[in-house]
Every structure is written in C-alpha cells, then in structure tokens.
Motif scaffolding. Sequence first.
Motif, mmCIF file in Angstrom:
data_model
loop_
_atom_site.group_PDB
_atom_site.id
_atom_site.type_symbol
_atom_site.label_atom_id
_atom_site.label_comp_id
_atom_site.label_asym_id
_atom_site.label_seq_id
_atom_site.Cartn_x
_atom_site.Cartn_y
_atom_site.Cartn_z
ATOM 1 N N LEU A 113 0.825 -1.215 0.000
ATOM 2 C CA LEU A 113 0.000 0.000 0.000
ATOM 3 C C LEU A 113 0.854 1.258 0.000
ATOM 4 O O LEU A 113 0.492 2.259 -0.623
ATOM 5 C CB LEU A 113 -0.925 0.000 1.224
ATOM 6 N N HIS A 114 1.986 1.224 0.726
ATOM 7 C CA HIS A 114 2.836 2.403 0.837
ATOM 8 C C HIS A 114 4.290 1.978 0.714
ATOM 9 O O HIS A 114 4.674 0.885 1.142
ATOM 10 C CB HIS A 114 2.604 3.124 2.177
ATOM 11 N N VAL A 115 5.108 2.871 0.157
ATOM 12 C CA VAL A 115 6.515 2.549 -0.065
ATOM 13 C C VAL A 115 7.341 3.830 0.017
ATOM 14 O O VAL A 115 6.861 4.919 -0.319
ATOM 15 C CB VAL A 115 6.707 1.866 -1.436
ATOM 16 N N CYS A 116 8.572 3.720 0.492
ATOM 17 C CA CYS A 116 9.524 4.832 0.426
ATOM 18 C C CYS A 116 10.937 4.260 0.408
ATOM 19 O O CYS A 116 11.177 3.181 0.967
ATOM 20 C CB CYS A 116 9.338 5.807 1.590
ATOM 21 N N PRO A 117 11.880 4.947 -0.244
ATOM 22 C CA PRO A 117 13.270 4.470 -0.221
ATOM 23 C C PRO A 117 13.837 4.607 1.187
ATOM 24 O O PRO A 117 13.542 5.564 1.896
ATOM 25 C CB PRO A 117 13.992 5.414 -1.196
#
Length: 705
Positions: A685-689
Amino acid sequence: SQGRCQHNYVVTAHKPTAVTHSAIGSFTHATETDLIVAKCTRLEIYRLTPSGLKPMLDVPIYGRIATMALCKPSDNSNGKSRLFLTTERYGFTVLSYDEKTEELTTEAFGDVRDNIGRPADNGQIGIVDEQCRAVGLQLYDGLFKVIPCDSKGVLKEAFNIRLEELQVVDIQFLHGVPRPTIAVLYKDTKEAVHIKTYEIGVKQKEFTSEPWAMNDLEGGSNKIIPVPSPVGGVVVLGEETIVYLNKSEEDTEVRIKAIKIPSRANIMCYGAIDPDGSRYLLGDHDGTLYLLVVVHDTKNVTSLKLERLGETSTASTLSYLDNGVVYVGSAFGNSQLIKLHTEPCIDKDGNPTYVEIIEEFTNLGPIVDFAVVDLERHGQGKVVTCSGVQKDGSLRVVRNGIGIDERAVIQLPGVKGLFSLRANDASQVDKYLVVTFINETRILGLLDDSDTLDETEIAGFNAQAQTLCCANMQGDVFVQATNESVRLVACDGTLRDEWKTSDGSDILSAKCNPTQILVASSGGKLHCLSAAGGKLKLTASKTFEHEVACLDCTPMNDGTSSPICAIGLWSMEVVLASMSDLKVITTEPTDEDVIPRSTLLCAFEDISYLLVGLGDGELITYLLDESTGALSERKKLSIGTQPITLQTFKSHTTTSVFAASDRPTVIYSNNKKLIYSNVNLHEVLHVCPFSSDAFPDSLALASEE
C-alpha cells in the motif's frame, strides 16, 4: 486448403543456475585470485576480496560447457592464466581477460570433432598439462586427442593417438615429469579397474613409453588426483578405499599407500587446498564433505588420512578460496559458500561438523517436472517446479518479475504512509523512518550506529496527527505536512516555522522537494511554499473548480527544484502548472471514469514522463516535453485492481518507479522503452526508499496486514 507455417519463439526466461565446473586462479590480474564458475551456457567470474566475492563478469557462451581448465603458459609475460573450454558439440576456445576493456578475449577457437568414432560413454574429458605443454581431450572411445602448446601458450596442430583402453573412467596429466605424461584409469572387458601411464611424444605424435601401471584396483574407483611436484604420483579415489600410487626412476616397483573410507562413498569431485598437494577436499553423492591429508616428506608419501568434515549440498565442484572459505558448486541443489572451522560444533541433527554455511546461491535445476498455475487468480501464471536431487530436492515457485529480499519486518497495523529522513544535509544515508497512522505519527530511528530500528522522537514534529508529507529540505531542516499545518523543523528538533491556510481549511495532500512544498487544501485550493532561510514563505496560490485528488513536484534528473507540478483533479483531469505562479500550462482529461490517485514526474534515460495512477489499478503514461509542457503518446495498462501509489527510488544509481497496489510493479527503462516487472509480494500500500549502512539500497514497504 493452404498449409500454415508454424514457428516456435524460444527465449530464456531464467539464467542457468546449476554449477557444473569451477576453477580458482589469477585470471583477471596477475596478483589477484579469481573464482570462475561455469553454469551450463554461462561463465561467471568473481574476484576474491577481503569483503567477499566481487562479481567481475557474467558472459554467455555459445554452447553447453563440457570441460573447463585454467592454464598458465611458462613464458606468459603478464602472469595471468588462460581459460580452456570445450562444449558438448565439440567446440573449443581459449579465453583471456583484457584489463583495459574489462572483457574476455578469444585467444584461440576451433572444432575438435572427428568424422569417425563413438562418443565416450562417460562424457568428455578435457585436461591441460600443468606446464601448459599440451591439452588432452578424450572425446571418443579409443582415441586421445593432443593439442600441443608452445611456451607462450599458442596452440599447435592437434593430432589423435590410438588408445587401447576403450572404457576410460578418468584421465589426468602427471605433475613434475620431464615430458607430458597422462595417467589413464580404465575398465577392461571384465569390468576390472586398472591404471596405466603414457608418455606423449609430441614430435612422434604417439605414446613413446609406459612409465608404470597398476592392475586390479578397487572396482568403484572413478577419479584421479594428480599430486603436484616434488612429490608427484596420483591419488585414486574409490568407493571403499583411497590409494596413492607413484613410481620414480629409482623405484623398481610402484609405491602404494592406501586408506579405507569408513562408510562407502561415491566421491563425485575434489578440490585442492594446498599448492603442494598435502590436503584435498572430497565431496560425495550424499553431500558429505571429507578432508584427505597426504602426509609426505616433500619426496615420499608416508601415509594418508581421511576425516569427515560435515554436510553440504551435493557438490559437483569444490574450490578452496582462502582462510578456510570454500565454494561448493552444485548441479543437484543450491550452491554454497562455506567456512571450515578448526574445532567442531554440533549441527541440527546432533552430529559434529566443521562446516558453517555462509551463503547459499539458488539453483532451480535439475527440474524433473513442473506445472504452470495461477495461485492468486490474477492472470499471472507461476511455474511450480520439482527441483533438485535426493536430499536437495525441493518444490520451488518461479514467477516473472523482480524479487524483493526481505531484511527486516515490523508489525504495525494501520499504516497510512512511510517517509525516510537523513540526519542532515551532509549525510548520505537515511536515519529515520517516519510511519504515519490515521491519527498519529511515529518515528523509528537507527540510533547509536546500530542496525535496529527503535522508536524515537523529533521534538518539533506533530505526533498527534497523520503526516501527509515529510522530507529533508535544504538548510538542515525537516518538513512535516499534516491536516492542520506545514512545519519546518531543524535537525536538532527545534521548530523553526509553521504555516497554516489563511481560511483555516484542512490540508488534504502535500508533496515536496528539497526547496519547494506543494500543498492542496479543501475547496480546490493549491499553494506553493518555499523554505529558504529556515522560514516558510507562500510563493503562489490557485483555486481550481474541482477538488485536488493528488499532486507531485518531483524534480527531473536529480535536481533540487522542479519548474512544473502535476495535479490530479476530481474532474478526472490531470493539470500541469508552473511552480513559480501555479499558472496552468496543460490540462489533459484522463478519459476514464476513475479519479487519479497518484501523479509522478520522472525521467528515464533522459526522457521525461508523466505517470498517472488511477483508483482502479490502471496506469496512464505520457511523454512530457519539459520546455512546453505538452503531453503526448498516451498509453494505458492495467497493473492491479486497487488504487496505485507511485514512488521513485534508486538501485545501483539507476532510477526506477515502484507502483504500490495489490499487484506491486517496478517500472524502469531499457533501450528507451518502459519495462513493467512484477514484484514477488502480494500487496503493497505504501513505499519509500530507505538506504542506511545496515540496509543499503533498500525500500520500506507497508501492507494492509
């Protein structure tokens, strides 16, 4: 009726993973140690470094590799070894490494097939004399092919020598002899096993003498190990006994030393540990690893010793690297990198072992059966394979796409967003992971140089609200946007400034880059803020007829600011506007009945794109002309069935886009074309580096679970 022409399109879906051969030596540089691994139709070359194996080359070979050997010519000025290969269709080549181009160079190649002859039952045998005086090939029953070499390693014209022994088991060149001499392990018509040596007359093109022979060896003997000079001779590996044989000019009879193997073993491969031939590693068909010690006084062998070390995958090749580290190449299970210890420990079965498995390399082969299934009914078939042999047998699921290697898991239900923060502008790695929920925000940090994420606080942050956007800004400050306000917080936690909408309306969404903040509030209002000098300044505002659904101001090509922004509206339109005054440049209807949920400005291979993720899992891509803001070449494809969230990330300096949905997808460019690869995760649902010393080039992912 006219006949139809049918064609099969065959493509490699997965590189070969079964290891058939390996060699250790100075191949890429005279003073470096390299591991060369053969996997069917590919060569992989690794350099041994203090931190481990460093990949150097991965090259395809036109043919299935049948034999492989390293050789170093005596007059080789650069001090590097060359690689001799033969293929199953009787092609051969000699390869060297060019340090300037960092590529392989073909020194010689050709065909070694004969017009007559019956292919050898035990497969091809390809050997190289230790002084690189000749190459020997046993390809057909009753024939031994010799390719002479000069002192510089240049191959001369090949010739065949008639071999009386028809059932050859193994052939090896002897070490420390004045002329090229081979030892032949063979069976007679009564299945009795014998060994005989032949001296090769290169000028006469025939065998000139038979230095020594030994009859009636153990019936299960299947391998010859040539012992280096000055000791010389050979070790013959059997199923029940191991025998050392040698005869020098002073000896009247063949000298013999033997040792019994405690439990019957079919030795499949061996690897030398010491250059003088004192110790060898032996691997049998059950995956048992033995240590064979040849005790000698530099001239004569006094005894043999054998010790069981432990269990590995069923080895097809063994290469001792350094400091007790061994590469176990397997065609029957996973290949392994193991560490040998001087003191035993207890394995999972309660048995003493000297073996510690450091790393495993996946091997799908041999695949004895497979089926294509759609386990999740997504229309994306997966291949379920029956892989491996005996104790290394397993069921494996193979799917097309990109594999995510899970490094750490935290159970935090209800995540609504993820953001990563560096400690300050000078830092190259991330320190904080901001996790937001519907009514609160938590901060996890890598504290005191540890590799564990612990909950912490940043004093100036609003922890009692959902964070819409959070990032580092130029000037050693953080920005946090919530429904209530936009906060500018110093890296030490001091609140520098706070901005709220003039009419008190709620902030619905926000995005930022190192110098600009884009904020959408209720009523279709859009605001652009700058964060110069530690203060938030409103630079432009605009009101749209419809509410803002999503927005983006990601800089192109690693810039610190963006001249344009992309806004998705509830009217099913995408708007490009100037960041300086929010003046509309382009309005593009999506021609869909679904609201845009994510927009992203990005560049692949110096080509600018606008990506639009819709609420039903559809993705629309446009080519973007940055100078005019014109959009062209609209393309649409279905990624999943749930709303898409788009996020850029970098892997090995290459920019890619992660499309989070119920069918996560990674988007990247190859040869100026966008490639869409599935990810081996069910839902994101959500992602970040998130790249830190403990987790380099990583991603933080959140699912509904």
